[in-house]
Design a protein around this motif. Structure first.
Motif, short mmCIF file in Angstrom:
data_model
loop_
_atom_site.label_atom_id
_atom_site.label_comp_id
_atom_site.label_asym_id
_atom_site.label_seq_id
_atom_site.Cartn_x
_atom_site.Cartn_y
_atom_site.Cartn_z
N LEU A 1 22.30 2.10 -21.19
CA LEU A 1 22.53 1.36 -19.97
C LEU A 1 23.72 2.06 -19.00
O LEU A 1 23.55 1.93 -17.95
CB LEU A 1 22.65 -0.22 -20.22
N SER A 2 24.77 2.37 -19.75
CA SER A 2 25.69 3.24 -18.87
C SER A 2 25.46 4.54 -18.28
O SER A 2 25.86 4.98 -17.20
CB SER A 2 26.89 3.18 -19.67
N LYS A 3 24.46 5.29 -18.80
CA LYS A 3 24.12 6.55 -18.53
C LYS A 3 22.71 6.58 -17.54
O LYS A 3 22.69 7.41 -16.79
CB LYS A 3 23.99 7.64 -19.64
N TYR A 4 22.11 5.52 -17.71
CA TYR A 4 20.87 5.56 -16.82
C TYR A 4 21.15 4.90 -15.59
O TYR A 4 21.64 3.85 -15.41
CB TYR A 4 19.74 4.77 -17.36
N ALA A 5 20.90 5.49 -14.63
CA ALA A 5 21.36 5.06 -13.12
C ALA A 5 20.31 4.16 -12.32
O ALA A 5 20.52 3.88 -11.32
CB ALA A 5 21.61 6.35 -12.23
N GLY A 6 19.14 4.04 -12.93
CA GLY A 6 17.93 3.35 -12.52
C GLY A 6 18.34 1.89 -12.52
O GLY A 6 19.35 1.35 -13.03
N PRO A 7 17.11 0.95 -12.37
CA PRO A 7 17.33 -0.29 -12.42
C PRO A 7 17.42 -0.87 -14.03
O PRO A 7 17.09 0.01 -14.91
CB PRO A 7 15.88 -1.05 -12.04
N SER A 8 18.08 -1.92 -14.15
CA SER A 8 18.60 -2.36 -15.56
C SER A 8 17.62 -2.78 -16.54
O SER A 8 17.33 -2.42 -17.47
CB SER A 8 19.65 -3.57 -15.44
N ALA A 9 16.30 -3.14 -15.94
CA ALA A 9 15.16 -3.59 -16.53
C ALA A 9 14.60 -2.27 -17.17
O ALA A 9 14.24 -2.14 -18.41
CB ALA A 9 14.16 -4.25 -15.64
N VAL A 10 14.53 -1.08 -16.49
CA VAL A 10 13.90 -0.11 -16.76
C VAL A 10 15.08 0.76 -17.88
O VAL A 10 14.50 1.20 -18.94
CB VAL A 10 13.51 1.02 -15.70
N GLY A 11 16.41 0.40 -17.64
CA GLY A 11 17.33 0.95 -18.64
C GLY A 11 16.97 0.16 -19.93
O GLY A 11 17.26 0.91 -20.90
N ASN B 1 10.88 3.29 -24.65
CA ASN B 1 10.07 3.34 -23.74
C ASN B 1 10.27 4.23 -22.46
O ASN B 1 10.89 3.45 -21.33
CB ASN B 1 9.38 2.10 -23.21
N ILE B 2 10.34 5.32 -22.60
CA ILE B 2 10.89 6.30 -21.31
C ILE B 2 9.63 6.84 -20.58
O ILE B 2 10.03 7.73 -19.62
CB ILE B 2 11.61 7.36 -22.01
N THR B 3 8.49 6.16 -20.69
CA THR B 3 7.48 6.78 -19.69
C THR B 3 7.82 6.50 -18.37
O THR B 3 7.58 7.25 -17.53
CB THR B 3 6.20 6.05 -20.49
N ARG B 4 8.43 5.28 -17.92
CA ARG B 4 8.69 4.81 -16.58
C ARG B 4 9.68 5.37 -15.96
O ARG B 4 10.03 5.45 -14.67
CB ARG B 4 8.72 3.25 -16.35
N ALA B 5 10.66 5.62 -16.67
CA ALA B 5 12.14 6.37 -16.34
C ALA B 5 12.00 7.59 -16.05
O ALA B 5 12.77 8.23 -15.30
CB ALA B 5 13.15 6.09 -17.58
N GLY B 6 11.04 8.58 -16.43
CA GLY B 6 11.01 9.88 -16.08
C GLY B 6 12.26 10.64 -16.70
O GLY B 6 12.63 10.42 -17.74
N ASP B 7 12.45 11.74 -16.28
CA ASP B 7 13.47 12.73 -16.82
C ASP B 7 14.93 12.00 -16.76
O ASP B 7 15.61 12.40 -17.81
CB ASP B 7 13.55 14.08 -15.72
N ALA B 8 15.34 11.16 -16.15
CA ALA B 8 16.62 10.66 -15.93
C ALA B 8 16.60 9.66 -17.21
O ALA B 8 17.69 9.55 -18.03
CB ALA B 8 16.97 9.88 -14.82
N GLY B 9 15.71 9.02 -17.61
CA GLY B 9 15.64 7.96 -18.92
C GLY B 9 15.49 8.85 -20.16
O GLY B 9 16.22 8.57 -20.88
N ARG B 10 15.02 10.07 -20.09
CA ARG B 10 14.78 10.95 -20.99
C ARG B 10 16.23 11.53 -21.52
O ARG B 10 16.58 11.49 -22.57
CB ARG B 10 13.67 11.99 -21.09
N ALA B 11 16.95 11.93 -20.39
CA ALA B 11 18.21 12.43 -20.47
C ALA B 11 19.22 11.43 -21.25
O ALA B 11 20.03 11.72 -21.99
CB ALA B 11 18.71 13.01 -19.28
N ALA B 12 19.15 10.08 -20.51
CA ALA B 12 20.01 9.22 -21.04
C ALA B 12 19.64 8.67 -22.41
O ALA B 12 20.71 8.63 -23.22
CB ALA B 12 19.98 7.87 -20.26
N PHE B 13 18.50 8.68 -22.96
CA PHE B 13 18.19 8.54 -24.26
C PHE B 13 18.66 9.36 -25.34
O PHE B 13 19.38 9.13 -26.40
CB PHE B 13 16.50 8.46 -24.38
#
Length: 97
Positions: free
Chosen positions: A30-40, A47-59
């Motif tokens: 949650l601290s590394k993902y810059a998108g909405p908190s629900a997607v975080g 579930n990183i399909t909606r988050a794209g590359d930023a979500g994958r990198a944060a994960f």
């Protein structure tokens, strides 16, 4: 009786470890993902399909950080066990002459 106590501590340690490291992982994601908190929160559960590359990198970054912390905890535990197990408590085949 000692075996029962040991197995009880093992189960408690596993439960607390999973909860603690899981909470640490979720907080890092949650601290590394810059998108909405629900997607975080979805990224934190895998579930990183909606988050794209930023979500994958944060994960991946968060998972790597948590695994480093786990390795440090294991190393400290091994050192504590090594220094606190008395030679006389070991089986005769494991004792150093």
């Amino acid at each position: 009786m000692a075996t029962g106590i040991g197995e009880t501590f093992q189960q408690v340690g596993v439960a607390i470890g999973i909860a603690g490291f899981g909470a640490l992982f979720q907080q890092l994601v949650l601290s590394k993902y810059a998108g909405p908190s629900a997607v975080g929160r979805e990224v934190a559960v895998g579930n990183i399909t909606r988050a794209g590359d930023a979500g994958r990198a944060a994960f991946v970054h968060s998972f790597t950080s948590v695994m480093v912390v786990c390795a440090i905890v294991c190393a400290v535990g091994a050192l504590v066990a090594f220094f606190f197990i008395r030679q006389r408590d070991l089986h005769e085949s494991a004792q150093v002459l």
